[in-house]
Scaffold this motif. Sequence first.
Motif, PDB file in Angstrom:
ATOM      1  N   LEU A 124       0.835  -1.208   0.000  1.00 53.50           N
ATOM      2  CA  LEU A 124       0.000   0.000   0.000  1.00 53.50           C
ATOM      3  C   LEU A 124       0.866   1.253   0.000  1.00 53.50           C
ATOM      4  O   LEU A 124       0.545   2.238  -0.688  1.00 53.50           O
ATOM      5  N   GLN A 125       1.982   1.226   0.744  1.00 56.14           N
ATOM      6  CA  GLN A 125       2.900   2.361   0.738  1.00 56.14           C
ATOM      7  C   GLN A 125       3.507   2.542  -0.651  1.00 56.14           C
ATOM      8  O   GLN A 125       3.608   3.663  -1.154  1.00 56.14           O
ATOM      9  N   GLN A 126       3.894   1.426  -1.276  1.00 56.86           N
ATOM     10  CA  GLN A 126       4.447   1.510  -2.630  1.00 56.86           C
ATOM     11  C   GLN A 126       3.407   2.047  -3.592  1.00 56.86           C
ATOM     12  O   GLN A 126       3.719   2.889  -4.452  1.00 56.86           O
ATOM     13  N   LEU A 127       2.170   1.589  -3.455  1.00 59.46           N
ATOM     14  CA  LEU A 127       1.087   2.054  -4.321  1.00 59.46           C
ATOM     15  C   LEU A 127       0.876   3.554  -4.129  1.00 59.46           C
ATOM     16  O   LEU A 127       0.732   4.291  -5.108  1.00 59.46           O
ATOM     17  N   THR A 128       0.880   4.002  -2.883  1.00 64.33           N
ATOM     18  CA  THR A 128       0.719   5.427  -2.599  1.00 64.33           C
ATOM     19  C   THR A 128       1.863   6.221  -3.218  1.00 64.33           C
ATOM     20  O   THR A 128       1.634   7.267  -3.841  1.00 64.33           O
ATOM     21  N   THR A 129       3.082   5.707  -3.080  1.00 65.24           N
ATOM     22  CA  THR A 129       4.247   6.388  -3.660  1.00 65.24           C
ATOM     23  C   THR A 129       4.121   6.461  -5.177  1.00 65.24           C
ATOM     24  O   THR A 129       4.373   7.512  -5.787  1.00 65.24           O
ATOM     25  N   ILE A 130       3.709   5.351  -5.787  1.00 65.12           N
ATOM     26  CA  ILE A 130       3.550   5.318  -7.252  1.00 65.12           C
ATOM     27  C   ILE A 130       2.461   6.295  -7.678  1.00 65.12           C
ATOM     28  O   ILE A 130       2.628   7.033  -8.658  1.00 65.12           O
ATOM     29  N   GLU A 131       1.358   6.315  -6.922  1.00 67.54           N
ATOM     30  CA  GLU A 131       0.275   7.234  -7.266  1.00 67.54           C
ATOM     31  C   GLU A 131       0.737   8.685  -7.144  1.00 67.54           C
ATOM     32  O   GLU A 131       0.393   9.524  -7.979  1.00 67.54           O
ATOM     33  N   GLU A 132       1.526   8.966  -6.103  1.00 67.90           N
ATOM     34  CA  GLU A 132       2.060  10.325  -5.938  1.00 67.90           C
ATOM     35  C   GLU A 132       2.989  10.671  -7.098  1.00 67.90           C
ATOM     36  O   GLU A 132       2.937  11.782  -7.645  1.00 67.90           O
TER      37      GLU A 132
END
Length: 157
Positions: A84-92
């Motif tokens: 989820l952190q990676q997904l958030t980073t990718i989305e950012e």
Amino acid sequence: QLLQQLTAVEDNLAAKERDTTALEREQSRLKQQVEMMEAEKANLEKKVEEVEKARVSNQALMATEVKRLTGQVVGKTEENSQLLQQLTTIEEKMAAKESDVAALEREKALLKQKVEAMKAEELRLESLLAEMEKAKADNKKLVQGEVKRLTQTVLSS
């Protein structure tokens, strides 16, 4: 009368002996039942001990399995959190890239406008240059004509 008493005592004694024999048989039968019950009790105690050992073993096995499964759940939860952190980073990053793309598109549009303005200015300047060259050529002809006229005037005078 003594004889009657003796007979009565003998009858009484015979009855007592029969009662004693019956009681001894009953006592023997009861002892056998007690022995059988004690054997059954020992058997049941052994079974209880086996069941208790199995229960303890199963409890230990279940505790081990619960610990293992809990570890897996914790591991998957941590892995999920990281994803989820990676997904958030990718989305950012994607949002930042989209913003960069929008800024580049605006800059591109501005540059196109500048290019169009420069082309228009180039056309205006080329037109002005053509006019100046024509004016220069006209002036040259005019100067040549005037030099020729003045030369003729000087020569004729």
